[in-house]
Structure formats: C-alpha cells, structure tokens
Design an enzyme around this catalytic site. Structure first.
Site, mmCIF file in Angstrom:
data_model
loop_
_atom_site.group_PDB
_atom_site.id
_atom_site.type_symbol
_atom_site.label_atom_id
_atom_site.label_comp_id
_atom_site.label_asym_id
_atom_site.label_seq_id
_atom_site.Cartn_x
_atom_site.Cartn_y
_atom_site.Cartn_z
ATOM 1 N N GLU A 179 -0.167 15.260 19.620
ATOM 2 C CA GLU A 179 -0.467 17.589 20.510
ATOM 3 C C GLU A 179 -0.652 18.109 18.969
ATOM 4 O O GLU A 179 0.164 17.960 18.485
ATOM 5 C CB GLU A 179 0.684 17.203 20.999
ATOM 6 C CG GLU A 179 0.921 16.556 22.149
ATOM 7 C CD GLU A 179 0.704 16.277 22.996
ATOM 8 O OE1 GLU A 179 -0.069 17.905 23.829
ATOM 9 O OE2 GLU A 179 0.070 15.232 23.619
ATOM 10 N N GLU A 238 8.459 22.605 22.935
ATOM 11 C CA GLU A 238 7.046 22.448 23.094
ATOM 12 C C GLU A 238 7.611 20.255 23.191
ATOM 13 O O GLU A 238 6.558 19.917 23.600
ATOM 14 C CB GLU A 238 6.224 22.128 22.141
ATOM 15 C CG GLU A 238 4.347 21.521 21.890
ATOM 16 C CD GLU A 238 4.199 22.345 22.888
ATOM 17 O OE1 GLU A 238 3.497 21.258 22.872
ATOM 18 O OE2 GLU A 238 3.070 23.517 23.062
ATOM 19 N N GLU A 260 4.531 17.260 30.914
ATOM 20 C CA GLU A 260 3.398 17.086 30.772
ATOM 21 C C GLU A 260 3.040 14.929 30.945
ATOM 22 O O GLU A 260 2.536 14.171 32.330
ATOM 23 C CB GLU A 260 2.750 17.307 30.117
ATOM 24 C CG GLU A 260 2.031 19.090 29.828
ATOM 25 C CD GLU A 260 1.062 19.299 28.464
ATOM 26 O OE1 GLU A 260 0.865 18.376 27.853
ATOM 27 O OE2 GLU A 260 0.973 20.262 28.369
ATOM 28 N N GLU A 306 -4.355 11.663 38.655
ATOM 29 C CA GLU A 306 -4.933 12.283 40.160
ATOM 30 C C GLU A 306 -4.484 14.088 39.940
ATOM 31 O O GLU A 306 -3.215 14.182 40.233
ATOM 32 C CB GLU A 306 -4.301 11.692 41.170
ATOM 33 C CG GLU A 306 -5.096 10.782 40.955
ATOM 34 C CD GLU A 306 -5.895 10.411 41.359
ATOM 35 O OE1 GLU A 306 -7.305 11.690 42.275
ATOM 36 O OE2 GLU A 306 -6.987 9.380 40.919
ATOM 37 N N TYR A 307 -5.045 14.541 40.341
ATOM 38 C CA TYR A 307 -4.692 16.069 40.637
ATOM 39 C C TYR A 307 -3.285 16.370 41.863
ATOM 40 O O TYR A 307 -4.353 15.684 43.412
ATOM 41 C CB TYR A 307 -5.955 16.884 40.780
ATOM 42 C CG TYR A 307 -5.822 18.501 41.270
ATOM 43 C CD1 TYR A 307 -5.236 19.561 40.403
ATOM 44 C CD2 TYR A 307 -5.853 18.313 42.415
ATOM 45 C CE1 TYR A 307 -4.788 20.618 40.326
ATOM 46 C CE2 TYR A 307 -5.159 20.367 42.511
ATOM 47 C CZ TYR A 307 -5.216 21.257 41.836
ATOM 48 O OH TYR A 307 -4.243 22.332 41.661
ATOM 49 N N HIS A 308 -2.446 16.981 41.443
ATOM 50 C CA HIS A 308 -1.767 17.751 43.025
ATOM 51 C C HIS A 308 -0.844 19.211 41.950
ATOM 52 O O HIS A 308 -0.957 19.853 41.474
ATOM 53 C CB HIS A 308 -0.495 16.537 42.822
ATOM 54 C CG HIS A 308 0.203 16.630 44.052
ATOM 55 N ND1 HIS A 308 1.037 18.009 44.400
ATOM 56 C CD2 HIS A 308 0.299 16.717 45.513
ATOM 57 C CE1 HIS A 308 1.777 18.244 45.768
ATOM 58 N NE2 HIS A 308 1.329 16.834 45.922
ATOM 59 N N LYS A 359 3.204 21.817 35.418
ATOM 60 C CA LYS A 359 2.550 21.424 33.915
ATOM 61 C C LYS A 359 2.882 22.507 33.492
ATOM 62 O O LYS A 359 3.006 23.677 32.005
ATOM 63 C CB LYS A 359 2.092 20.692 34.119
ATOM 64 C CG LYS A 359 1.588 20.003 34.036
ATOM 65 C CD LYS A 359 0.012 18.343 34.081
ATOM 66 C CE LYS A 359 0.618 17.449 34.058
ATOM 67 N NZ LYS A 359 -1.111 17.189 32.965
ATOM 68 N N ASP A 360 2.423 24.159 34.749
ATOM 69 C CA ASP A 360 1.948 24.895 34.207
ATOM 70 C C ASP A 360 3.501 25.892 33.827
ATOM 71 O O ASP A 360 3.305 26.590 32.399
ATOM 72 C CB ASP A 360 1.231 26.073 35.000
ATOM 73 C CG ASP A 360 -0.547 25.980 35.345
ATOM 74 O OD1 ASP A 360 -0.825 25.569 34.466
ATOM 75 O OD2 ASP A 360 -0.646 26.250 36.407
#
Length: 129
Positions: free
Chosen positions: A28, A69, A76, A86-88, A95-96
């Site tokens: 990271e 962090e 994440e 996969e996007y969801h 995550k945001d």
C-alpha cells in the site's frame, strides 16, 4: 488450502501481526506515504521543543491516521474478496466511505498540527525579522 484456526501461542500471534504490517507497508503506497509524512510533525515537535501534551497529541494523531489506513485496506480487501473483483455499486460505496474516513482523519490531523505549530512558526518569523 492451509489450516485455519487459533494461533497456538502468543508468539505466533505476534508473527502474524508483524506479517500484516509488512504486507501493508509493501503493498500500500498510501500507507508508506502516511508513515513518511508522519515524520514531519515529529521533527517539528522536536525542533520547537513541544510540551509533553503536544507530543502525546501529535503521536496520537499520527497513529490514528495509520490505523485508519489499516482499516481502509481491510475494507478494500474484504470487498474485493466478496465481489471477486467485479464492480458493484455497493462495493464502490463501501470502498469510497472507507477512503473518506482516512481523508477526514488526515484533515483532523492537519488541523491539530496547525493549532500546535502555526503559533510556533509565527513566533519564529517575528524572531527572524
């Protein structure tokens, strides 16, 4: 797949915790940035001969950013595991929000640093002119 279970002893727990710290530092970039930027207020505290209470607050703030962090990275990774990358929209939302928590903590830390160090910089400025 490896065996999953309780750590056999305290030293095994410490080893796994140290592995986790190593992983986050290696993988990271933001963690490495936070750790390096955390040195700045420590150097300023030393330079300005900060009080014990100021040292405590500064160290607390640095560790708070680092802990946030860690939590962000955990979120994440869990989201990526659950979604299999996969996007969801809910995954993005989680995550945001986790990243936002880190940002709010950073702003809090900057505000605290300003409260502690701005008067010191002003005093230094007037000594130099």
């Amino acid at each position: 797949m490896g065996k999953i279970g309780k750590n056999p002893n305290f030293f095994a727990s410490v080893k796994h915790a140290l592995d986790g710290i190593g992983i986050i530092l290696k993988e990271e970039k933001n963690m490495r940035s936070h750790a390096l930027l955390g040195l700045i207020p420590l150097l300023l505290a030393w330079f300005f001969e900060s009080s014990t209470m100021e040292w405590i607050v500064i160290i607390f703030c640095i560790f708070l950013v680092i802990i946030m962090e860690f939590l962000n990275t955990i979120f994440e990774n869990v989201v990526d595991l659950v979604t299999d990358y996969e996007y969801h929209p809910l995954a993005k939302k989680a995550k945001d929000i986790a990243a936002g928590a880190v940002l709010v903590t950073v702003f809090f830390t900057i505000l605290i640093a300003a409260i502690i160090f701005l008067p010191e910089f002003v005093e230094l400025y007037y000594k130099l002119i």
